[in-house]
Design an enzyme around this catalytic site. Structure first.
Site, PDB file in Angstrom:
ATOM      1  N   TYR A  13       0.822  -1.200   0.000  1.00 40.85           N
ATOM      2  CA  TYR A  13       0.000   0.000   0.000  1.00 40.85           C
ATOM      3  C   TYR A  13       0.863   1.259   0.000  1.00 40.85           C
ATOM      4  O   TYR A  13       1.878   1.315   0.687  1.00 40.85           O
ATOM      5  CB  TYR A  13      -0.921   0.038   1.234  1.00 40.85           C
ATOM      6  CG  TYR A  13      -1.777   1.286   1.223  1.00 40.85           C
ATOM      7  CD1 TYR A  13      -2.892   1.359   0.395  1.00 40.85           C
ATOM      8  CD2 TYR A  13      -1.430   2.408   1.962  1.00 40.85           C
ATOM      9  CE1 TYR A  13      -3.649   2.515   0.322  1.00 40.85           C
ATOM     10  CE2 TYR A  13      -2.187   3.570   1.897  1.00 40.85           C
ATOM     11  CZ  TYR A  13      -3.295   3.611   1.071  1.00 40.85           C
ATOM     12  OH  TYR A  13      -4.037   4.757   0.990  1.00 40.85           O
TER      13      TYR A  13
ATOM     14  N   TRP B  47       1.322   5.604  -1.822  1.00 40.69           N
ATOM     15  CA  TRP B  47       1.038   6.567  -2.870  1.00 40.69           C
ATOM     16  C   TRP B  47       2.068   6.604  -3.985  1.00 40.69           C
ATOM     17  O   TRP B  47       1.822   7.198  -5.039  1.00 40.69           O
ATOM     18  CB  TRP B  47       0.873   7.961  -2.262  1.00 40.69           C
ATOM     19  CG  TRP B  47      -0.538   8.229  -1.876  1.00 40.69           C
ATOM     20  CD1 TRP B  47      -1.297   7.473  -1.016  1.00 40.69           C
ATOM     21  CD2 TRP B  47      -1.370   9.296  -2.339  1.00 40.69           C
ATOM     22  NE1 TRP B  47      -2.554   8.028  -0.913  1.00 40.69           N
ATOM     23  CE2 TRP B  47      -2.621   9.147  -1.697  1.00 40.69           C
ATOM     24  CE3 TRP B  47      -1.174  10.366  -3.203  1.00 40.69           C
ATOM     25  CZ2 TRP B  47      -3.677  10.032  -1.920  1.00 40.69           C
ATOM     26  CZ3 TRP B  47      -2.229  11.250  -3.409  1.00 40.69           C
ATOM     27  CH2 TRP B  47      -3.475  11.075  -2.775  1.00 40.69           C
TER      28      TRP B  47
END
Ligand SMILES: Nc1nc2c(c(=O)[nH]1)N[C@H]1C(S)=C(S)[C@@H](COP(=O)(O)OP(=O)(O)OC[C@H]3O[C@@H](n4cnc5c(=O)[nH]c(N)nc54)[C@H](O)[C@@H]3O)O[C@H]1N2
Ligand SMILES: Nc1nc2c(c(=O)[nH]1)N[C@H]1C(S)=C(S)[C@@H](COP(=O)(O)OP(=O)(O)OC[C@H]3O[C@@H](n4cnc5c(=O)[nH]c(N)nc54)[C@H](O)[C@@H]3O)O[C@H]1N2
Ligand SMILES: [Mo]
Length: 766
Positions: A112, A114
């Site tokens: 996980y 960005w």
């Protein structure tokens, strides 16, 4: 047409790079960005700082003694530089060993995070495509941003993403709205970013236009700064986590004063009759009156009643911020917000209804047509195992353990290898001391990153990557009107490689290069992604320039929609033809599916339940900690750069507290503070302000975790304090915003911050 200085696109905006002697020396704001963000400039010094990783490396014990060696030394031990050839061989061998011994589900590559903004060099896409070719992996589901909503809202509206992506725009609010009531405020600091990239920042202009059109704003938040001052908002400084109670108090007033819209409830909703006995207190003996809500929230009952009447009288938009989902029982605020908006009967009308988090990203409230940007196909994952994203420490601690999730009972796999590319769990996860203990279990941790984050330091094998300034790419973001042809501005350090290149070499070593690359090189892929996007865009009436035209100009802007976007307009106009994707086709105020799950922590209608930690049950740790998003960086990204460092005080994170709480503890502006609870401690520097309500302390996330020998973070990472349990059995989302702490002046000698110093690195002779 000349392109000008090389364009680069990031989650925080588009910039042009100035390059001198092959080095990026400055970034310039994109000339079409009307409200550019400072954040991007923070990368310039970070590119060549000591925190840059410049060669593949292996943790010393792992190198000498193999997988599983002294895993308690992760983050403490030296690294040894190796060649790419050696690194590739070691990773391939280890992958094969884990596959052969434990099966592909023993690899956790949820990864996980960005990462960065371009479509091709998206670290997770590259990694997942590679691992799927190699036999698969255990994945993660949903996000840290709003996992509870991703699980809950589809039960209520049939979809979450569809309705987040079609938020009623500020244009509609300015044209038709009168009142915006924002739970969690409208923090423009957060609108600097958007996942996938930003061409021009629109949120501030949108707010100004609504304000100039006479729209009034109400900020329900522990922080007055969650609304920009020029909006002259009414500030309702509620206790954190009491929002559902406030909404219930508003709903109760609407109902008892017959200000709600029974026709809307009848035509567009199901289950109001099942919710009403709870609202009136028939089922639990507690009518959810404004007085009751006032007691829970510490607002005044008069303010709550007056607000309810005003909301019924005016065209009202309710905004519920994403942060409210990142709290214990985080499923409830959106559900109750939808129910309240339904009672007002304004869902689907211009300027009214419900929004999930204005300004949580630049695009939420923007005027865009959705861009069908193609991405690198990840292929099929042969492994069918997943965890809700925030359950990672549970998973590592309890192999084979059972857990509840959205109506299912699932089991945790037995993880032997963790691989992270493009995320920073030692930023994003809660209760980091617990994570660090659980992290010792797997035999191998591999991390792709370009800088020495706390996660990179806790790897066994480091694969150093390039940054967005060091490669060509394309920004084509779902909710942004700009397409940007990103141009490589500088060479990366000799030892760094693109994620794609890293995985291509691994695939070649393991004998499936062709399957991984699809027979295409980087230039072919960029062209393929663009052509595919252009075709899909054309099918939706969005003309994009051809490849050469885009390359010549560097950017393209698609025109805004003809009429302002109004969320759920189609459903309102024709609830039969445009029925929702719920079992009833309507808004599920009472949801039988959820009720049938039988969860005590997520019943069949919106419910206020006391969080595990909040001011209403505070004892030893009497202050509520808000660890919200930082204004001068994206999460942990660029914390090492000049912009973020300017925001620190003596190199540490500022801590906002109310004068009353400061006085009680003899704390003054600028004092070094120790924030602590039973889970951990960190340092920070006092900023005393009445912009924060009493009883609440605020520290931004993002400071790189820097624990001393006792686990105290010297730098100010709040995730040593936050608790790591799920929102509920339904969503299992993260709950960072339900957290109690105590604060005191730090009495010892201030320890130096070491977060940005690289670990000890040994270079082998010869
Ligand atoms: N206490 C508390 N905790 C929170 C939150 C909160 O409100 N409070 N918010 C949560 C939320 S909403 C989120 S989304 C998460 C965010 O958590 P993350 O998304 O994990 O945080 P980032 O710092 O953005 O991590 C991205 C990483 O990718 C790396 N990276 C960038 N470009 C590349 C590349 O090209 N290749 C590779 N391999 N790596 C690259 C960066 O260096 C960085 O280490 O945090 C969560 N944590
Ligand atoms: N500059 C910058 N912008 C970002 C990010 C970043 O790291 N930096 N991260 C991005 C990401 S990944 C996400 S998910 C979004 C998140 O967007 P949000 O979820 O909106 O972000 P936060 O800043 O955590 O929270 C917003 C505000 O909610 C308030 N709040 C917290 N708890 C409560 C509560 O119980 N009740 C009420 N009424 N208010 C409360 C806090 O005062 C806080 O300032 O932001 C995005 N934007
Ligand atoms: Mo997020």
């Amino acid at each position: 047409m000349t392109r000008g200085l090389p364009l680069t696109a990031t989650h925080w905006g588009t910039y042009r790079a100035e390059v001198t002697d092959g080095r990026v020396t400055a970034l310039h704001n994109f000339e079409h960005d009307s409200d550019p963000s400072e954040i991007g400039h923070g990368i310039v010094d970070a590119l060549t700082a000591p925190s840059r990783i410049t060669a593949p490396m292996v943790r010393e014990s792992w190198l000498n003694d193999g997988p599983g060696a002294r895993t308690d030394q992760r983050g403490k031990e030296a690294f040894v530089e190796v060649s790419w050839q050696e690194a590739t061989r070691m990773v391939a061998d280890e992958l094969t060993r884990v596959h052969d011994t434990h099966g592909a589900q023993a690899i956790y590559a949820g990864s996980y995070g960005w990462a960065s903004a371009g479509r091709f060099h998206h670290a997770q896409s590259q990694m997942k495509r590679f691992l799927n070719c190699a036999g698969g992996f255990t994945r993660s589901l949903y996000t840290y941003s709003f996992a509870a909503a991703e699980a809950m809202v589809p039960h209520v509206l049939g979809s979450y993403r569809e309705f987040m992506n079609t938020t009623t725009s500020w244009r509609s609010v300015a044209d038709s709205g009168e009142l915006v009531v924002a739970f969690g405020g409208i923090p423009v600091k957060n609108a600097q970013i958007d996942s996938g990239g930003v061409g021009s920042h629109v949120q501030r202009d949108g707010l100004h236009s609504a304000c100039e059109a006479g729209v009034a704003f109400v900020n329900v938040s522990p922080l007055s700064s969650d609304m920009i001052p020029e909006l002259n908002a009414q500030w309702l400084p509620a206790r954190p986590n009491s929002d559902v109670a406030i909404m219930l108090g508003l709903a109760h007033t609407l109902y008892t004063e017959s200000l709600h819209d029974p026709d809307f409830m009848e035509r567009y909703c199901v289950g109001f009759d099942r919710f009403l006995p709870y609202l009136t207190g028939e089922t639990d003996g507690q009518p959810k009156t404004a007085d009751w809500a006032a007691e829970v929230s510490e607002l005044s009952a008069g303010d709550i009643r007056a607000l309810a009447r005003r909301m019924a009288r005016q065209r009202t938009m309710i905004s519920v911020s994403w942060s409210l989902t990142r709290a214990h029982h985080g499923e409830q605020p959106f559900w109750m917000g939808i129910t309240l908006a339904a009672m007002l009967g304004q869902i689907g009308l211009p300027g009214g209804g419900i929004t999930f988090g204005y300004a949580a990203s630049n695009s939420i409230g923007g005027d865009y047509r959705q861009m069908p940007g193609a991405s690198v196909p990840q292929g099929q994952n042969p492994v069918n195992r997943f965890i809700p994203v925030a359950r990672i420490a549970d998973m590592l601690e309890n192999p084979g353990g059972r857990f509840h999730f959205d109506g299912q009972v699932l089991r945790y796999p037995d993880i032997r290898l963790i691989w992270w590319a493009g995320g920073n769990p030692y930023h994003h996860h809660q209760d980091l001391n617990r994570l660090a203990r659980a992290w010792e279990k797997p035999e191998t941790v591999i991390v792709n990153d370009w800088c020495w984050t706390a996660t990179a330091r806790r790897a066994d094998i480091i694969l150093p990557t390039t940054t967005h300034l060091e490669r060509d790419d394309l920004m084509m973001s779902l909710r942004d009107p700009y397409v940007i042809a990103m141009e490589k501005a500088a060479e990366p350090p000799d030892g760094a490689r693109n994620d794609h290149e890293i995985f291509r070499n691994l695939a070649a070593h393991m004998g499936f290069e062709e399957a991984f690359t699809g027979g295409m090189d980087e230039a072919d892929w960029l062209r393929w992604l663009y052509d595919k996007t252009r075709q899909s865009a054309a099918a939706e009436g969005l003309g994009l320039p051809d490849w050469q035209e885009l390359q010549d100009k560097g950017w393209h802007r698609t025109p805004p929609p003809v009429t302002a976007t109004v969320k759920m307009r189609a459903f309102r106009e024709d609830p039969e033809e445009r029925a929702l994707a719920t079992p009833s086709g309507k808004i599920e105020v009472y949801c039988k599916t959820v009720a049938d799950f039988g969860y005590a922590d997520c019943p069949g209608h919106p419910t206020w339940m006391e969080p595990y930690e909040w001011l209403g049950n505070a004892g030893k740790y009497p202050l509520h900690l808000i660890s919200n998003q930082p204004s001068n960086k994206l999460h942990s990204q660029l914390d090492q750069g000049s912009v973020s460092r300017r925001g620190k005080i003596d190199g540490r994170e500022p801590v906002l507290l109310n004068p009353a709480d400061a006085a009680q503890r003899d704390i003054r502006e600028g004092d070094l503070l120790r924030l602590f609870n039973g889970r951990g401690a960190c340092l920070g520097v006092a900023q005393v302000s009445d912009h924060i309500r009493p009883g609440v302390v605020q520290i931004s996330t993002g400071s790189w975790w820097d624990p001393d020998d006792d686990g105290m973070c010297r730098h100010g990472n709040p995730n040593v304090l936050t608790r790591d349990i799920g929102t509920s059995s339904l969503g299992q989302g993260p709950t960072a915003h339900s957290c109690l702490i105590e604060v005191e002046r730090f009495s010892g000698t201030p320890p130096p911050v070491r977060a940005f110093e690289p670990p000890v690195i040994r270079r082998r002779k010869g």
